[in-house]
Scaffold this motif. Structure first.
Motif, PDB file in Angstrom:
ATOM      1  N   GLU A   1       0.855  -1.177   0.000  1.00 34.46           N
ATOM      2  CA  GLU A   1       0.000   0.000   0.000  1.00 34.46           C
ATOM      3  C   GLU A   1       0.898   1.235   0.000  1.00 34.46           C
ATOM      4  N   ILE A   2       0.626   2.148  -0.914  1.00 34.21           N
ATOM      5  CA  ILE A   2       1.427   3.369  -1.015  1.00 34.21           C
ATOM      6  C   ILE A   2       0.559   4.559  -0.640  1.00 34.21           C
ATOM      7  N   LEU A   3       1.008   5.303   0.394  1.00 36.61           N
ATOM      8  CA  LEU A   3       0.254   6.452   0.890  1.00 36.61           C
ATOM      9  C   LEU A   3       1.024   7.736   0.637  1.00 36.61           C
ATOM     10  N   ASP A   4       0.301   8.840   0.515  1.00 33.13           N
ATOM     11  CA  ASP A   4       0.936  10.153   0.423  1.00 33.13           C
ATOM     12  C   ASP A   4       1.545  10.488   1.780  1.00 33.13           C
ATOM     13  N   SER A   5       2.829  10.877   1.783  1.00 30.58           N
ATOM     14  CA  SER A   5       3.532  11.098   3.056  1.00 30.58           C
ATOM     15  C   SER A   5       2.971  12.287   3.838  1.00 30.58           C
TER      16      SER A   5
ATOM     17  N   LYS B   1      -0.159  -9.134  -4.964  1.00 29.91           N
ATOM     18  CA  LYS B   1       0.629 -10.182  -5.614  1.00 29.91           C
ATOM     19  C   LYS B   1       1.983  -9.663  -6.095  1.00 29.91           C
ATOM     20  N   VAL B   2       2.655  -8.934  -5.219  1.00 33.14           N
ATOM     21  CA  VAL B   2       4.006  -8.453  -5.520  1.00 33.14           C
ATOM     22  C   VAL B   2       5.004  -9.519  -5.061  1.00 33.14           C
ATOM     23  N   GLU B   3       5.885  -9.921  -5.928  1.00 27.47           N
ATOM     24  CA  GLU B   3       6.838 -10.977  -5.598  1.00 27.47           C
ATOM     25  C   GLU B   3       7.809 -10.508  -4.522  1.00 27.47           C
ATOM     26  N   PRO B   4       8.180 -11.387  -3.604  1.00 29.77           N
ATOM     27  CA  PRO B   4       9.030 -10.995  -2.465  1.00 29.77           C
ATOM     28  C   PRO B   4      10.416 -10.497  -2.865  1.00 29.77           C
ATOM     29  N   HIS B   5      10.935 -10.964  -3.998  1.00 30.92           N
ATOM     30  CA  HIS B   5      12.269 -10.524  -4.421  1.00 30.92           C
ATOM     31  C   HIS B   5      12.218  -9.245  -5.258  1.00 30.92           C
ATOM     32  N   SER B   6      11.048  -8.631  -5.343  1.00 31.23           N
ATOM     33  CA  SER B   6      10.940  -7.348  -6.061  1.00 31.23           C
ATOM     34  C   SER B   6      11.715  -6.273  -5.302  1.00 31.23           C
ATOM     35  N   SER B   7      12.338  -5.377  -6.037  1.00 29.47           N
ATOM     36  CA  SER B   7      13.095  -4.286  -5.432  1.00 29.47           C
ATOM     37  C   SER B   7      12.216  -3.051  -5.296  1.00 29.47           C
ATOM     38  N   VAL B   8      12.694  -2.086  -4.549  1.00 29.13           N
ATOM     39  CA  VAL B   8      11.984  -0.812  -4.431  1.00 29.13           C
ATOM     40  C   VAL B   8      11.876  -0.163  -5.809  1.00 29.13           C
ATOM     41  N   GLY B   9      12.922  -0.336  -6.634  1.00 26.26           N
ATOM     42  CA  GLY B   9      12.864   0.181  -7.998  1.00 26.26           C
ATOM     43  C   GLY B   9      11.731  -0.437  -8.793  1.00 26.26           C
ATOM     44  N   ASP B  10      11.491  -1.745  -8.586  1.00 32.74           N
ATOM     45  CA  ASP B  10      10.384  -2.422  -9.275  1.00 32.74           C
ATOM     46  C   ASP B  10       9.041  -1.846  -8.820  1.00 32.74           C
ATOM     47  N   ILE B  11       8.918  -1.590  -7.509  1.00 32.31           N
ATOM     48  CA  ILE B  11       7.681  -1.028  -6.973  1.00 32.31           C
ATOM     49  C   ILE B  11       7.441   0.368  -7.540  1.00 32.31           C
TER      50      ILE B  11
ATOM     51  N   VAL C   1       9.069  -5.396   7.229  1.00 29.04           N
ATOM     52  CA  VAL C   1       7.612  -5.341   7.076  1.00 29.04           C
ATOM     53  C   VAL C   1       7.092  -6.776   6.968  1.00 29.04           C
ATOM     54  N   GLY C   2       5.816  -6.954   7.162  1.00 27.57           N
ATOM     55  CA  GLY C   2       5.215  -8.258   6.963  1.00 27.57           C
ATOM     56  C   GLY C   2       4.866  -8.451   5.502  1.00 27.57           C
ATOM     57  N   THR C   3       3.926  -9.340   5.252  1.00 24.49           N
ATOM     58  CA  THR C   3       3.503  -9.565   3.870  1.00 24.49           C
ATOM     59  C   THR C   3       2.584  -8.450   3.374  1.00 24.49           C
ATOM     60  N   SER C   4       2.176  -7.578   4.289  1.00 28.61           N
ATOM     61  CA  SER C   4       1.398  -6.387   3.921  1.00 28.61           C
ATOM     62  C   SER C   4       2.225  -5.155   4.276  1.00 28.61           C
ATOM     63  N   ALA C   5       2.822  -4.532   3.278  1.00 29.27           N
ATOM     64  CA  ALA C   5       3.735  -3.409   3.502  1.00 29.27           C
ATOM     65  C   ALA C   5       3.061  -2.088   3.196  1.00 29.27           C
ATOM     66  N   THR C   6       3.347  -1.100   4.029  1.00 26.40           N
ATOM     67  CA  THR C   6       2.862   0.261   3.795  1.00 26.40           C
ATOM     68  C   THR C   6       4.057   1.170   3.535  1.00 26.40           C
ATOM     69  N   LEU C   7       4.075   1.811   2.371  1.00 33.09           N
ATOM     70  CA  LEU C   7       5.147   2.720   2.000  1.00 33.09           C
ATOM     71  C   LEU C   7       4.570   4.125   1.824  1.00 33.09           C
ATOM     72  N   TYR C   8       5.406   5.112   2.133  1.00 33.36           N
ATOM     73  CA  TYR C   8       4.972   6.506   2.036  1.00 33.36           C
ATOM     74  C   TYR C   8       5.700   7.195   0.887  1.00 33.36           C
TER      75      TYR C   8
ATOM     76  N   ALA D   1      10.198   9.160  -4.011  1.00 26.58           N
ATOM     77  CA  ALA D   1      10.919   8.757  -2.800  1.00 26.58           C
ATOM     78  C   ALA D   1       9.939   7.921  -1.986  1.00 26.58           C
ATOM     79  N   LEU D   2      10.296   6.677  -1.704  1.00 28.87           N
ATOM     80  CA  LEU D   2       9.448   5.789  -0.925  1.00 28.87           C
ATOM     81  C   LEU D   2      10.100   5.534   0.427  1.00 28.87           C
ATOM     82  N   ARG D   3       9.316   5.654   1.479  1.00 25.12           N
ATOM     83  CA  ARG D   3       9.824   5.505   2.835  1.00 25.12           C
ATOM     84  C   ARG D   3       8.947   4.539   3.623  1.00 25.12           C
ATOM     85  N   LEU D   4       9.531   3.955   4.670  1.00 27.60           N
ATOM     86  CA  LEU D   4       8.756   3.121   5.582  1.00 27.60           C
ATOM     87  C   LEU D   4       8.016   3.976   6.595  1.00 27.60           C
ATOM     88  N   ASP D   5       8.546   5.189   6.811  1.00 32.21           N
ATOM     89  CA  ASP D   5       7.946   6.139   7.741  1.00 32.21           C
ATOM     90  C   ASP D   5       7.824   7.485   7.011  1.00 32.21           C
ATOM     91  N   PRO D   6       6.746   8.236   7.238  1.00 36.00           N
ATOM     92  CA  PRO D   6       6.568   9.504   6.512  1.00 36.00           C
ATOM     93  C   PRO D   6       7.751  10.448   6.616  1.00 36.00           C
TER      94      PRO D   6
END
Length: 293
Positions: A10-14, A25-35, A73-80, A52-57
Motif C-alpha cells: 500500500e502506497i500512501l501520500d507522506s 501479488k508483488v513478488e518478495p524478491h521485487s526491489s523498491v525500484g520495481d515497486i 515489514v510483513g507480507t502487507s507493507a505500507t510505503l509513504y 521517494a518511498l519511505r517506511l515512515d513519513p
C-alpha cells in the motif's frame, strides 16, 4: 514444492496519508525500484526518479536496490510516497553546470553589447594575463565537458532541477614571474585532475558500485592516491589556486575558497565510504590534503 508468498503493498501520500496505490501479488524478491515502476503505471507523471518511498513519513528514503523481502515489514507493507519534483540525469546536470560558467566568462571577456558601454564593446584588454586567464578558464571547463561526455561513468541517479550561476572577474596589476608560475601550477593540476578521472573510469565497476578502491598507477599524477582518497579534488583546488594567483582577483580567490570547502565535504564523504566498505583500506590516506585533511 514450496508455495511462493506474495506481498501486498500500500502506497500512501507522506503528507496527507491518503492512499495513492494498492499493489497485490508483488513478488518478495521485487526491489523498491520495481515497486516504483509499478507505481509509475498508475501515475505516469511521477516517473521513478521523482519518487521517494519511505517506511515512515519522515524516515529515510529507501534505495532502489532494497528488496521487499528484506524490509522490516510483513507480507502487507505500507510505503509513504513523496514527490521529489522534476529531475535531471547526472550527465545533463554536469553539462549544464560547466557550460554556464564557460559562456558567462566569455560574455565578459569579449565585452558583448548590453553588458559594456558601446565605447568598449567587443574590445580586448591590453593585459596579456587577461587573455591567458581566459584561455585557462575556458580550457578548464572544456576539459570538464569532455570528461562528462567521454570519461566519467555516472550512476542512474538524478538530482532536482536547479540553476546555478557563477560570475568571474579580473583585476589589472600583474607580475610576469607570478603569472608564469601560476600557469605552471594550473597546467600541472589540470593534467593531474584529468589523469585521476581517467584512472577512476578504468576501475571495473558494476553500475555505480566498485568492488575495489582506487590505487596509484604508473602515471605519476596518480601517485597522490598514496596520500589522499580524492586527489581529483586536490588537483581541482590546486588549479583554482593557480588561477587565483595568476589573476590576483578577489572573486576568483573567494570562489576557490568556497569550492575547497565544498570539495572537502565531498572528499570526507567518499573517504568515509571507502573506509567503511573496504577493511584493507590504507589508514594513512586523508580525504583531500596529504597529512592534514
Amino acid at each position: 514444492m514450496s508455495r511462493t508468498i506474495f506481498f501486498e503493498v500500500e502506497i500512501l501520500d507522506s503528507k496527507t496519508k491518503e492512499q495513492l496505490c494498492f499493489l497485490d501479488k508483488v513478488e518478495p524478491h521485487s526491489s523498491v525500484g520495481d515497486i516504483k515502476s509499478l507505481f509509475h503505471k498508475s501515475y505516469p507523471k511521477w516517473y521513478p526518479a521523482r519518487q521517494a518511498l519511505r517506511l515512515d513519513p519522515k524516515g529515510k528514503a529507501l534505495r532502489n536496490d532494497d528488496l521487499l523481502q528484506n524490509l522490516p515489514v510483513g507480507t502487507s507493507a505500507t510505503l509513504y510516497f513523496r514527490d521529489l519534483g522534476p529531475q535531471l540525469g547526472w550527465t545533463m546536470v554536469f553539462l549544464a553546470e560547466y557550460i554556464g560558467p564557460l559562456l558567462i566568462y566569455l560574455l565578459f571577456y569579449f565585452r558583448v553589447p548590453y553588458i559594456y558601454n558601446h565605447k568598449y564593446t567587443l574590445t580586448s584588454s591590453s593585459h596579456h594575463v587577461v587573455n591567458l586567464a581566459c584561455a585557462c578558464h575556458s580550457f578548464h571547463y572544456i576539459k570538464r565537458l569532455f570528461e562528462t561526455i567521454f570519461v566519467h561513468r555516472f550512476s542512474n541517479g538524478t538530482m532536482p532541477l536547479r540553476a546555478t550561476l557563477r560570475v568571474s572577474a579580473w583585476s589589472t596589476a600583474y607580475g610576469k614571474t607570478q603569472v608564469r608560475y601560476a600557469l605552471i601550477i594550473f597546467v600541472l593540476c589540470e593534467a593531474g585532475n584529468f589523469s585521476v578521472h581517467w584512472s577512476l573510469n578504468s576501475l571495473k565497476c558494476e553500475g555505480a558500485k566498485c568492488r575495489r578502491f582506487p590505487n596509484p598507477s604508473k602515471n605519476p599524477f596518480t601517485w597522490l592516491f598514496f596520500f589522499v582518497s580524492c586527489p581529483n579534488y586536490t588537483y581541482e583546488v590546486g588549479a583554482w589556486v593557480g588561477l587565483s594567483i595568476m589573476t590576483q582577483c578577489v572573486p576568483v580567490a573567494l570562489f576557490t575558497f568556497l569550492g575547497f570547502i565544498q570539495m572537502s565535504i565531498w572528499a570526507k564523504g567518499k573517504h568515509k565510504t571507502y573506509t567503511r566498505e573496504f577493511k584493507d583500506y590504507p589508514n594513512f590516506r586523508m580525504p583531500i590534503l596529504p597529512f592534514i585533511l
